[in-house]
Scaffold this motif. Sequence first.
Motif, PDB file in Angstrom:
ATOM      1  N   ALA A   1       5.146   2.710   7.095  1.00 26.56           N
ATOM      2  CA  ALA A   1       4.816   4.245   7.927  1.00 26.56           C
ATOM      3  C   ALA A   1       4.429   4.988   6.710  1.00 26.56           C
ATOM      4  CB  ALA A   1       6.433   4.525   8.852  1.00 26.56           C
ATOM      5  N   ILE A   2       4.795   4.506   5.256  1.00 26.44           N
ATOM      6  CA  ILE A   2       4.678   5.181   4.658  1.00 26.44           C
ATOM      7  C   ILE A   2       3.104   5.256   3.926  1.00 26.44           C
ATOM      8  CG2 ILE A   2       5.610   6.213   2.743  1.00 26.44           C
ATOM      9  CD1 ILE A   2       8.101   5.101   3.061  1.00 26.44           C
ATOM     10  N   GLU A   3       2.212   5.482   4.080  1.00 29.94           N
ATOM     11  CA  GLU A   3       0.892   5.411   3.807  1.00 29.94           C
ATOM     12  C   GLU A   3       0.836   5.558   2.372  1.00 29.94           C
ATOM     13  OE1 GLU A   3      -2.230   8.711   5.039  1.00 29.94           O
ATOM     14  OE2 GLU A   3      -0.847   9.183   6.015  1.00 29.94           O
ATOM     15  N   ALA A   4       1.336   6.082   1.642  1.00 31.77           N
ATOM     16  CA  ALA A   4       0.773   6.172  -0.075  1.00 31.77           C
ATOM     17  C   ALA A   4       2.293   6.436  -0.912  1.00 31.77           C
ATOM     18  CB  ALA A   4      -0.065   6.664  -0.517  1.00 31.77           C
ATOM     19  N   LEU A   5       2.614   5.691  -1.962  1.00 31.25           N
ATOM     20  CA  LEU A   5       3.743   6.052  -3.035  1.00 31.25           C
ATOM     21  C   LEU A   5       2.316   7.191  -4.781  1.00 31.25           C
ATOM     22  CD1 LEU A   5       5.915   6.252  -4.551  1.00 31.25           C
ATOM     23  CD2 LEU A   5       5.181   3.870  -5.724  1.00 31.25           C
ATOM     24  N   ILE A   6       2.789   8.245  -4.085  1.00 27.36           N
ATOM     25  CA  ILE A   6       2.725   9.620  -5.069  1.00 27.36           C
ATOM     26  C   ILE A   6       3.229   9.364  -6.474  1.00 27.36           C
ATOM     27  CG2 ILE A   6       1.969  11.933  -5.835  1.00 27.36           C
ATOM     28  CD1 ILE A   6       1.651  11.702  -2.268  1.00 27.36           C
TER      29      ILE A   6
ATOM     30  N   LEU B   1       8.333  -1.704  -3.341  1.00 29.12           N
ATOM     31  CA  LEU B   1       6.889  -3.008  -3.790  1.00 29.12           C
ATOM     32  C   LEU B   1       7.359  -4.288  -2.692  1.00 29.12           C
ATOM     33  CD1 LEU B   1       4.934  -3.082  -7.461  1.00 29.12           C
ATOM     34  CD2 LEU B   1       4.392  -1.725  -4.842  1.00 29.12           C
ATOM     35  N   LYS B   2       8.408  -4.353  -3.073  1.00 25.58           N
ATOM     36  CA  LYS B   2       9.162  -5.302  -2.318  1.00 25.58           C
ATOM     37  C   LYS B   2       9.386  -5.049  -0.624  1.00 25.58           C
ATOM     38  CE  LYS B   2      14.773  -6.927  -0.656  1.00 25.58           C
ATOM     39  NZ  LYS B   2      15.822  -6.618  -1.099  1.00 25.58           N
ATOM     40  N   TYR B   3       9.268  -3.637  -0.404  1.00 30.35           N
ATOM     41  CA  TYR B   3       8.947  -3.432   0.844  1.00 30.35           C
ATOM     42  C   TYR B   3       7.383  -3.277   1.435  1.00 30.35           C
ATOM     43  CZ  TYR B   3      13.650  -2.783   0.562  1.00 30.35           C
ATOM     44  OH  TYR B   3      15.111  -2.871   0.424  1.00 30.35           O
ATOM     45  N   ASN B   4       7.098  -2.319   0.454  1.00 31.01           N
ATOM     46  CA  ASN B   4       5.679  -3.045   0.629  1.00 31.01           C
ATOM     47  C   ASN B   4       4.471  -3.018  -1.104  1.00 31.01           C
ATOM     48  OD1 ASN B   4       3.094  -2.209   1.770  1.00 31.01           O
ATOM     49  ND2 ASN B   4       3.377  -0.130   2.604  1.00 31.01           N
ATOM     50  N   PRO B   5       4.441  -4.578  -0.655  1.00 32.82           N
ATOM     51  CA  PRO B   5       3.509  -4.731  -2.305  1.00 32.82           C
ATOM     52  C   PRO B   5       2.364  -3.976  -2.057  1.00 32.82           C
ATOM     53  CG  PRO B   5       4.281  -6.643  -0.416  1.00 32.82           C
ATOM     54  CD  PRO B   5       4.860  -5.346  -0.420  1.00 32.82           C
ATOM     55  N   GLY B   6       1.426  -4.017  -0.960  1.00 33.15           N
ATOM     56  CA  GLY B   6       0.271  -3.161  -0.619  1.00 33.15           C
ATOM     57  C   GLY B   6      -0.221  -1.994  -0.606  1.00 33.15           C
ATOM     58  N   ILE B   7       0.659  -1.358  -0.873  1.00 35.74           N
ATOM     59  CA  ILE B   7       1.222  -0.070  -0.790  1.00 35.74           C
ATOM     60  C   ILE B   7       0.179   0.871  -1.885  1.00 35.74           C
ATOM     61  CG2 ILE B   7       2.868   1.228  -2.399  1.00 35.74           C
ATOM     62  CD1 ILE B   7       3.545   3.107  -0.430  1.00 35.74           C
TER      63      ILE B   7
ATOM     64  N   GLY C   1       4.245  -6.654  -9.531  1.00 34.20           N
ATOM     65  CA  GLY C   1       3.853  -7.705  -8.446  1.00 34.20           C
ATOM     66  C   GLY C   1       2.628  -6.586  -7.212  1.00 34.20           C
ATOM     67  N   HIS C   2       2.330  -5.362  -7.695  1.00 33.67           N
ATOM     68  CA  HIS C   2       1.423  -4.513  -6.471  1.00 33.67           C
ATOM     69  C   HIS C   2       0.719  -5.198  -6.521  1.00 33.67           C
ATOM     70  CE1 HIS C   2      -0.381  -0.862  -5.640  1.00 33.67           C
ATOM     71  NE2 HIS C   2       0.279  -0.747  -4.895  1.00 33.67           N
ATOM     72  N   GLN C   3      -0.040  -5.488  -4.879  1.00 33.11           N
ATOM     73  CA  GLN C   3      -1.579  -5.627  -4.619  1.00 33.11           C
ATOM     74  C   GLN C   3      -1.832  -4.663  -4.360  1.00 33.11           C
ATOM     75  OE1 GLN C   3       0.616  -8.908  -1.786  1.00 33.11           O
ATOM     76  NE2 GLN C   3       2.174  -9.686  -3.648  1.00 33.11           N
ATOM     77  N   GLY C   4      -1.339  -3.575  -3.504  1.00 29.99           N
ATOM     78  CA  GLY C   4      -2.624  -2.574  -3.612  1.00 29.99           C
ATOM     79  C   GLY C   4      -3.318  -1.689  -4.421  1.00 29.99           C
ATOM     80  N   ARG C   5      -4.388  -0.920  -3.217  1.00 27.91           N
ATOM     81  CA  ARG C   5      -5.059   0.191  -4.183  1.00 27.91           C
ATOM     82  C   ARG C   5      -3.893   0.874  -5.765  1.00 27.91           C
ATOM     83  NH1 ARG C   5      -8.744   4.572  -2.722  1.00 27.91           N
ATOM     84  NH2 ARG C   5      -6.704   5.023  -1.238  1.00 27.91           N
ATOM     85  N   VAL C   6      -4.556   0.701  -6.845  1.00 27.55           N
ATOM     86  CA  VAL C   6      -3.925   1.914  -7.616  1.00 27.55           C
ATOM     87  C   VAL C   6      -5.226   3.124  -7.948  1.00 27.55           C
ATOM     88  CG1 VAL C   6      -3.421   2.525 -10.002  1.00 27.55           C
ATOM     89  CG2 VAL C   6      -2.530   0.322  -8.838  1.00 27.55           C
ATOM     90  N   VAL C   7      -5.050   4.426  -7.680  1.00 23.04           N
ATOM     91  CA  VAL C   7      -5.944   5.695  -7.468  1.00 23.04           C
ATOM     92  C   VAL C   7      -5.700   6.071  -8.699  1.00 23.04           C
ATOM     93  CG1 VAL C   7      -7.060   7.385  -6.956  1.00 23.04           C
ATOM     94  CG2 VAL C   7      -6.160   5.353  -5.274  1.00 23.04           C
TER      95      VAL C   7
END
Length: 385
Positions: free
Chosen positions: A183-188, A204-210, A230-236
């Motif tokens: 439900a939270i689309e991004a970490l800023i 990342l424990k709760y959403n490693p792909g954020i 352990g981040h698996q998502g996109r880094v901008v």
Amino acid sequence: MSDNMKRRDFIKGATTGVGLGVLAAMGFYSYSPARKRHFPEVARKMTDIGVCRKVKVTNISETSWFENAVLMGDIKGAGGLLVNQYDYNWPPFGNGQGLGKGSYAAGIEQIKHLLPHRVEEAWEICLKNSVHPENAGGFAALIEVEEMSGRQRKFLLDSGWSYDWIQQSFKREGIDKMLAAGAIEALIISHEHFDHFWGLPVTLKYNPGITIYIPEGFYPEGLQYLKDSGHQGRVVTVKNGLTPYIPGMASYVFPIPIICRVYGEQSLYFNVAGKGLVSVTGCCHQGIIQFAETAYKEVKYENDSFHGIYGGLHISPFDDWDPKYDDLVISLRNYNFDHIGCNHCTGVLCAKKFISAGYPVVEGSARHRSKDKAYLGNGDVITFG
């Protein structure tokens, strides 16, 4: 006493009085709108970032550390404010060698195999190896934006510091469930400082792909921590200057050096329909005046009005007071904010000065280890629009 002496004393006294009067008048003049006629006309870009209906900010944790004296003692003992933050030997990068003898590589080696899903076990190791782990807290906020269509968008601003404290805070506000549900689309991430970024594995424990947005200027250790956590998502990597995110919401990255060897801070602007500009910041190392003036020069917003500001305003983070801070308090009046929701590095003392000056400060509830109702504390909410 001779007549000459009396005359000299009178002239001296009169001159001093006139001088003080002139200085007083100059002081008053310095803060008045009339002073602006001496400044060159500002060319405003008026960039259109769109408009949103409402912005709601939930303060997950504004308590970055629990005791100022402990933090300052560590900083002084390790060599001062210009020391690389990864060298202090604070958690989670403790290596058991003591104050000022830490390093990212030695610290992460102790816990990397446990990240991000076993943060509780990782924190147990940090407790043994780190300097003053009990003093670590962290800053994090949930930002909810309502678009003009009614669509709700959620963003997490920062991920705190202590794995233990931030996990408790996330559970208290239901952030853990929101992350797990997507439900939270991004970490800023506002900036690389320990109290805003080092709690990353808990998110990342709760959403490693954020998706994670970081400001330009991260150091190699910070970039490596994104991977080692352990981040698996996109880094901008957000470039310096203004970057629109969604309609009515934009980021601005300020290219500034910050204490403890950090560079660059990302803050947020929102254009709220019928109200005006809302500014949200993690620490505001760029300064509140530059924050407001940048918005004035760069962004087009409703009613050409500053509707609100939220976050750490970085005026008196250790609750000390320098007379020059009074200038900031006085200058803030020029921006006519409708609502001020301050906390964190603003300092309780500064928040009380805002209140004494008659500013529209939204006070808090002083719960969950926040120390004073003078500002928005842990678990408190502010809504703009």
